[in-house]
Design a protein around this motif. Structure first.
Motif, PDB file in Angstrom:
ATOM      1  N   GLU A   1       6.915  28.318  21.290  1.00 48.58           N
ATOM      2  CA  GLU A   1       6.688  27.672  22.593  1.00 48.58           C
ATOM      3  C   GLU A   1       5.645  28.438  23.404  1.00 48.58           C
ATOM      4  OE1 GLU A   1       8.369  25.211  21.101  1.00 48.58           O
ATOM      5  OE2 GLU A   1       9.042  24.530  23.062  1.00 48.58           O
TER       6      GLU A   1
ATOM      7  N   GLU B   1       1.420  25.670  24.248  1.00 48.85           N
ATOM      8  CA  GLU B   1       1.326  24.685  25.347  1.00 48.85           C
ATOM      9  C   GLU B   1       1.184  25.356  26.711  1.00 48.85           C
ATOM     10  OE1 GLU B   1       3.959  25.191  23.488  1.00 48.85           O
ATOM     11  OE2 GLU B   1       5.754  25.435  24.727  1.00 48.85           O
ATOM     12  N   HIS B   2       1.314  26.705  26.728  1.00 46.33           N
ATOM     13  CA  HIS B   2       1.125  27.454  27.980  1.00 46.33           C
ATOM     14  C   HIS B   2      -0.306  27.995  28.097  1.00 46.33           C
ATOM     15  CE1 HIS B   2       5.401  27.622  29.278  1.00 46.33           C
ATOM     16  NE2 HIS B   2       5.602  27.436  27.984  1.00 46.33           N
TER      17      HIS B   2
ATOM     18  N   HIS C   1       3.364  23.990  31.526  1.00 48.33           N
ATOM     19  CA  HIS C   1       2.725  23.446  30.321  1.00 48.33           C
ATOM     20  C   HIS C   1       1.355  22.858  30.660  1.00 48.33           C
ATOM     21  CE1 HIS C   1       6.699  22.920  27.845  1.00 48.33           C
ATOM     22  NE2 HIS C   1       6.412  24.178  28.160  1.00 48.33           N
TER      23      HIS C   1
HETATM   24 MG   LIG Z   1       7.130  25.919  27.004  1.00 50.06          MG
END
Ligand SMILES: [Mg+2]
Ligand SMILES: C[S@@+](CC[C@H](N)C(=O)[O-])C[C@H]1O[C@@H](n2cnc3c(N)ncnc32)[C@H](O)[C@@H]1O
Length: 378
Positions: free
Chosen positions: A121, A124-125, A171
């Motif tokens: 994760e 998307e940052h 995001h």
């Molecule tokens: Mg995230």
């Protein structure tokens, strides 16, 4: 309904069991179990939860974390420090854990030589400019054997209550499967990796067409890295700042190995001494003779020790004996215990490690223990 997904009337409360983040971490743990990497780096490690879980994987010898936010890394980084038990019983493997403050858009030589790099994760940052540099840094420069990238699958979003544009305000984008897969395939092609797609967080029955909630790409480098390719572009300058480093006590370190061997030798010698003296006393009671006379010439049958747990077969000639006030336990007997044997490897190493730390007979072949202390204790 899928076992890890619970939903109530679709638009109501939906939750994953176990929670999605745990399913992502478990995915990485399973991958570590399968590939047994020695060196693992987690990029965008945040509060280091994944690193903390990975420190219990016994194949891993080097763990590194990187995040652009130092404060989030520092929040719980103490969890990565060795515990008292790690000093009391040092592990056989070595383990170094390091946290770096920096960006995945920049190359730093501390990130070279890893077997597995995880990016959970993270992408998307990234700002557009960072995302552009990311493949060259991770696949071109770090070039580990395996890279795992996870990111939200936007096709699942209509099933998540309250999600309008993105799942999180930070995001910068959320991709559908086609977008992620085309980016991943192009990246893999460019840097000679193969990639397979999977995910965690199953959709509910009847909605399988949306795919996993979290999409995952597992990239495997096609060719082993030659020392030439590994050396080809090493920046001289370190740009990341190290914010944490822990070196775990390990039996690979001679100092800890010596402590472990000396304690084990003394422990084994004490057990043998006790059995020997118990034998001596029971024989004395049986024959009702003079124990001092018996003691001085006592050489037990090995039956006295047959119940010692985990002991290898011991030749009669290796037997311990009592002479005067001293009990002599041959080092060969002690070396035959599996744990001592495993720790030392060779008899010569055993002798070297205990030299000067354990009282030995004048020829150095036996551990000497005084019978007197036994009596004092009783
Ligand atoms: Mg995230
Ligand atoms: C959503 S969190 C994911 C945390 C963790 N990987 C997990 O799965 O629980 C994303 C993390 O990436 C970090 N990050 C964002 N941009 C970054 C960059 N350019 N370089 C390194 N880390 C970055 C953020 O500070 C944040 O801690």
């Amino acid at each position: 309904m899928d076992k890890n997904f619970q939903e109530e009337q679709f638009t109501g409360i939906m939750k994953f069991t176990p929670p999605l983040y745990k399913q992502r971490y478990q995915f990485i743990k399973d991958l570590v179990g399968k590939y047994k990497p020695k060196k693992v780096a987690d990029l965008g490690c945040a509060d280091c939860t994944l690193l903390w879980m990975l420190k219990f994987c016994s194949c891993i010898e080097v763990l590194a974390g990187l995040d652009i936010c130092a404060s989030v890394m520092k929040e719980k980084m103490h969890r990565l420090s060795p515990l008292p038990v790690d000093y009391l019983q040092p592990a056989e493997r070595s383990l170094t854990v390091t946290l770096h403050h920096g960006s995945v858009a920049h190359k730093d030589p501390c990130m070279l030589g890893f077997d597995l790099v995880t990016c959970i994760e993270l992408i998307e940052h990234l700002e557009e400019s960072e995302l552009k540099k990311f493949p060259e840094v991770v696949f071109g420069f770090m070039a580990p054997s395996i890279v795992v990238i996870s990111t939200p699958n936007s096709e699942f979003n209509p099933l998540l209550p309250g999600v309008t544009l993105f799942r999180h305000p930070d995001h910068k984008f959320e991709w559908n499967r086609a977008q992620f897969q085309s980016w991943a395939l192009e990246t893999a092609r460019c840097y000679d990796y193969s990639v397979e797609f999977t995910g965690v967080g199953h959709p509910p029955t009847g909605m399988e067409n949306v795919g996993f909630c979290t999409q995952i790409g597992v990239f495997v480098r096609k060719y082993p890295q030659t020392s030439e390719s590994a050396q080809s572009e090493k920046p001289t300058e370190a740009v990341y700042k190290t914010v944490f480093k822990a070196v775990y006590p390990s039996l690979k370190d001679e100092k800890y190995l010596q402590n472990a061997v000396v304690s084990e030798v003394i422990f084994r010698a004490q057990i043998i001494k006790r059995s020997l003296l118990d034998c001596l006393m029971s024989e004395h009671e049986e024959y009702n003779d003079d124990p001092t006379e018996r003691k001085s010439k006592f050489q037990p049958s090995m039956n006295c020790f047959s119940e010692d747990l985990g002991k290898l077969v011991v030749e009669k000639s290796m037997g311990p004996f009592v002479d005067g006030n001293m009990v002599y336990i041959p080092l060969k007997t002690i070396f035959s215990f599996p744990k001592v044997n495993r720790l030392c490897g060779t008899f010569e190493k055993l002798c070297k490690l205990i030299a000067g730390k354990v009282t030995l007979s004048s020829d150095g072949s036996a551990v000497m223990l005084n019978t007197e202390h036994e009596n004092e204790e009783n």
